[in-house]
Design a protein around this motif. Structure first.
Motif, PDB file in Angstrom:
ATOM      1  N   GLY A   1       0.825  -1.202   0.000  1.00 16.46           N
ATOM      2  CA  GLY A   1       0.000   0.000   0.000  1.00 16.46           C
ATOM      3  C   GLY A   1       0.856   1.246   0.000  1.00 16.46           C
ATOM      4  O   GLY A   1       2.007   1.223   0.466  1.00 16.46           O
ATOM      5  N   LEU A   2       0.287   2.329  -0.554  1.00 13.81           N
ATOM      6  CA  LEU A   2       0.987   3.610  -0.639  1.00 13.81           C
ATOM      7  C   LEU A   2      -0.012   4.719  -0.347  1.00 13.81           C
ATOM      8  O   LEU A   2      -1.201   4.597  -0.668  1.00 13.81           O
ATOM      9  N   ALA A   3       0.468   5.796   0.246  1.00  6.92           N
ATOM     10  CA  ALA A   3      -0.413   6.948   0.456  1.00  6.92           C
ATOM     11  C   ALA A   3       0.396   8.230   0.341  1.00  6.92           C
ATOM     12  O   ALA A   3       1.594   8.248   0.646  1.00  6.92           O
ATOM     13  N   LEU A   4      -0.296   9.259  -0.122  1.00  8.39           N
ATOM     14  CA  LEU A   4       0.288  10.595  -0.242  1.00  8.39           C
ATOM     15  C   LEU A   4      -0.657  11.551   0.449  1.00  8.39           C
ATOM     16  O   LEU A   4      -1.866  11.525   0.197  1.00  8.39           O
ATOM     17  N   TYR A   5      -0.115  12.405   1.305  1.00  6.75           N
ATOM     18  CA  TYR A   5      -0.994  13.365   1.962  1.00  6.75           C
ATOM     19  C   TYR A   5      -0.257  14.660   2.224  1.00  6.75           C
ATOM     20  O   TYR A   5       0.981  14.715   2.180  1.00  6.75           O
ATOM     21  N   SER A   6      -1.021  15.709   2.488  1.00  8.32           N
ATOM     22  CA  SER A   6      -0.420  16.986   2.878  1.00  8.32           C
ATOM     23  C   SER A   6      -1.128  17.471   4.134  1.00  8.32           C
ATOM     24  O   SER A   6      -2.259  17.054   4.424  1.00  8.32           O
ATOM     25  N   VAL A   7      -0.460  18.342   4.874  1.00  9.75           N
ATOM     26  CA  VAL A   7      -1.001  18.838   6.143  1.00  9.75           C
ATOM     27  C   VAL A   7      -1.114  20.357   6.076  1.00  9.75           C
ATOM     28  O   VAL A   7      -0.185  21.023   5.616  1.00  9.75           O
ATOM     29  N   ARG A   8      -2.249  20.876   6.519  1.00 13.68           N
ATOM     30  CA  ARG A   8      -2.385  22.329   6.647  1.00 13.68           C
ATOM     31  C   ARG A   8      -2.496  22.678   8.125  1.00 13.68           C
ATOM     32  O   ARG A   8      -3.410  22.220   8.812  1.00 13.68           O
ATOM     33  N   GLU A   9      -1.559  23.460   8.575  1.00 12.67           N
ATOM     34  CA  GLU A   9      -1.539  23.863   9.988  1.00 12.67           C
ATOM     35  C   GLU A   9      -2.723  24.748  10.322  1.00 12.67           C
ATOM     36  O   GLU A   9      -3.224  25.467   9.454  1.00 12.67           O
ATOM     37  N   ASN A  10      -3.133  24.722  11.591  1.00 11.66           N
ATOM     38  CA  ASN A  10      -4.156  25.663  12.051  1.00 11.66           C
ATOM     39  C   ASN A  10      -3.467  26.606  13.039  1.00 11.66           C
ATOM     40  O   ASN A  10      -3.136  26.207  14.154  1.00 11.66           O
ATOM     41  N   HIS A  11      -3.230  27.845  12.620  1.00 15.01           N
ATOM     42  CA  HIS A  11      -2.444  28.772  13.442  1.00 15.01           C
ATOM     43  C   HIS A  11      -3.197  29.238  14.684  1.00 15.01           C
ATOM     44  O   HIS A  11      -2.594  29.733  15.632  1.00 15.01           O
ATOM     45  N   ASP A  12      -4.504  29.073  14.699  1.00 10.02           N
ATOM     46  CA  ASP A  12      -5.274  29.450  15.905  1.00 10.02           C
ATOM     47  C   ASP A  12      -5.219  28.349  16.953  1.00 10.02           C
ATOM     48  O   ASP A  12      -5.413  28.596  18.128  1.00 10.02           O
ATOM     49  N   ASP A  13      -4.982  27.117  16.479  1.00  9.26           N
ATOM     50  CA  ASP A  13      -4.940  26.000  17.421  1.00  9.26           C
ATOM     51  C   ASP A  13      -4.076  24.902  16.793  1.00  9.26           C
ATOM     52  O   ASP A  13      -4.522  24.204  15.871  1.00  9.26           O
ATOM     53  N   PHE A  14      -2.868  24.770  17.328  1.00 10.94           N
ATOM     54  CA  PHE A  14      -1.911  23.851  16.700  1.00 10.94           C
ATOM     55  C   PHE A  14      -2.283  22.375  16.865  1.00 10.94           C
ATOM     56  O   PHE A  14      -1.627  21.502  16.320  1.00 10.94           O
TER      57      PHE A  14
END
Ligand SMILES: CC(C)(COP(=O)(O)OP(=O)(O)OC[C@H]1O[C@@H](n2cnc3c(N)ncnc32)[C@H](O)[C@@H]1OP(=O)(O)O)[C@@H](O)C(=O)NCCC(=O)NCCS
Length: 451
Positions: A261-274
């Motif tokens: 299995g393989l996966a690709l993902y990205s993360v978007r930070e939440n600057h109001d609540d880490f």
């Protein structure tokens, strides 16, 4: 360089793909457009016409102008495509088409796990200066006639607007689901397989994914053989890729060390609540149930993440049964994979069916390709023999069914119940329940990409 993914399972050999790619435009559409002063012709990928063709496609999809680097990268990844344009010699930029279409011979997985040769259509645009003059119709009909003349039994596409393609016989046959999962609420109750999940370089994922996808695609009706360039788009491995570094690549290897299995993902930070970042899964490919469980569990249990988003999933994901709180997932469903039967016997004999029966099918088709009356004889194993029968009476006990090519295409992948179309007034049968069991399939069809 390899631009198409081909496996041992392939039923569309390279010679057929090349013949379709290099074939002439349809003469009827060429003559119809010529009557209006327009020139309908093929565009060569290595010729001067490619850059203006691509710029027109980008403009048609509301995108900006392509840079030289982008044009070069796209050209290298598009050699499998048959490119066609409509040109207006009276326009100030006569070298740029006023309409575009691309197609290629691909493969569509059908219920039962066979791959069916299928003409994929993409890049349909008509310049706003030339809209509503029948240009799109001439191109679509032209490509369908070209595919039919090449003996290709099916056409397929994904769409930006749902309203455009029914008139040509296409129907949404595999829906896609988009998930937003509240990870704090979901709680994993699924399997915890042996084996391991590890980060890998994106380039490594790009190397591994074609073969893994090729081994997996026949397990899911609706999937297609993915042209190599698509994997570069997912993995961010094109030379012109933007924000590629935001993508994280994972592999799951089973207890024996095989990558399943393989996966690709990205993360978007939440600057109001880490603690509340959002993860977007670009692609998750699992060859085994263990790989599926291990990768999803990893994503749902990431620290500092409150929401995981994923799209182009099936309408019936096992994931729903792997979380304690099903309401942690908000799921929206949309039409996605459109198919269009061009050759009824070839298409219907390629798939397997959910029940044995004999059905006399009356099919109407405004474009003529699928028009006729056919006897569908399905044995106890769900294999079919299909014979055109004209006005002949059907054998005693046969179910009589009557529907258009759009509706037959809709039920073809087993994801749209015949009874639903009958209740909608779009199909008729003397035994709707049996027709429903025949065309239904035990897993929902899926298409995991756009093309
Ligand atoms: C959508 C598009 C291709 C239509 O091209 P066109 O040349 O104006 O279409 P035609 O004049 O050939 O019209 C064909 C038929 O589609 C219908 N149609 C065209 N655009 C439509 C729209 N946006 N919504 C619904 N129907 C539409 C026409 O009424 C016509 O119907 P008919 O032949 O059954 O009478 C063009 O407007 C376009 O390029 N749009 C932006 C890019 C895009 O969305 N491409 C589709 C990618 S999936």
């Amino acid at each position: 360089m390899t631009t198409t993914t081909e496996s041992a399972a392939t039923v569309a050999p390279a010679s057929d793909r090349d013949a379709f790619r290099d074939g002439a435009v349809d003469e009827r559409s060429r003559a119809r457009l010529a009557e209006n002063g327009l020139d309908y012709r093929r565009v060569q990928i290595d010729g001067d016409g490619y850059a203006p063709w691509l710029q027109v496609v980008a403009r048609g999809f509301q995108d900006g102008e392509r840079s030289d680097e982008q044009i070069a990268a796209t050209r290298e990844r598009s050699r499998y495509r048959r490119l066609t344009g409509v040109f207006d010699p009276a326009a100030p930029m006569a070298e740029a088409p006023v309409a575009t279409i691309a197609s290629w011979l691909g493969e569509l997985t059908v219920p039962g796990g066979a791959a069916l040769p299928s003409a994929a259509i993409s890049a349909v645009t008509v310049a706003p200066t030339h809209r509503r003059r029948g240009i799109a119709r001439a191109m679509l009909e032209g490509e369908l006639r070209a595919a039919h003349a090449a003996g290709i039994p099916m056409a397929m596409l994904t769409v930006s607007e749902s309203t455009l393609y029914g008139r040509y016989g296409f129907a949404p046959a595999a829906a896609s689901a988009s998930w937003r999962i509240d990870t704090k609420r979901a709680r994993w109750i699924g399997p915890r397989p042996e084996g391991r999940v590890d980060f890998i370089p994106r380039e490594r994922l790009r190397e591994l994914i074609p073969a893994l996808h090729d081994r997996s695609r026949l397990g899911s009706a609706g999937e297609i053989d993915v042209p190599g360039g698509h994997w570069d788009n997912f993995a961010g491995t094109r030379p012109d890729a933007e924000k590629a570094g935001e993508k994280r690549a994972l592999q799951y290897a089973d207890a024996a060390g095989e990558v399943r299995g393989l996966a690709l993902y990205s993360v978007r930070e939440n600057h109001d609540d880490f603690t509340k970042a959002t993860v977007t899964v670009a692609y998750l490919l699992a060859e085994t149930d263990d790989a599926y469980a291990a990768l999803w569990r990893f994503l749902l249990e990431l620290d500092l993440v409150a929401e995981v988003r994923a799209s182009e999933l099936t309408v019936d994901e096992p994931l729903r049964w792997m979380i304690a709180d099903q309401r942690a997932a908000t799921v929206t469903v949309q039409d996605h994979q459109y198919v269009r039967i061009l050759d009824v016997p070839a298409a219907l004999e390629a798939r397997r069916y959910g029940a044995g029966a004999t059905i006399a099918l009356q099919v109407s088709d405004p474009l003529g390709f699928a028009e006729g009356r056919f006897l569908l004889e399905i044995d106890g194993d769900g294999a079919a023999r299909v014979t055109p029968i004209g006005a002949e009476a059907a054998p005693a006990g046969a179910v009589e069914a009557d529907l258009g090519v759009e509706e037959l295409s809709a039920v073809y992948l087993g994801g749209v119940p015949f009874a639903t179309l009958a209740a909608a007034g779009r199909a008729r049968a003397t035994d709707i329940a049996l027709a429903g069991r025949v065309f239904g399939w035990h897993t929902a069809p899926r298409l995991s990409i756009w093309y």
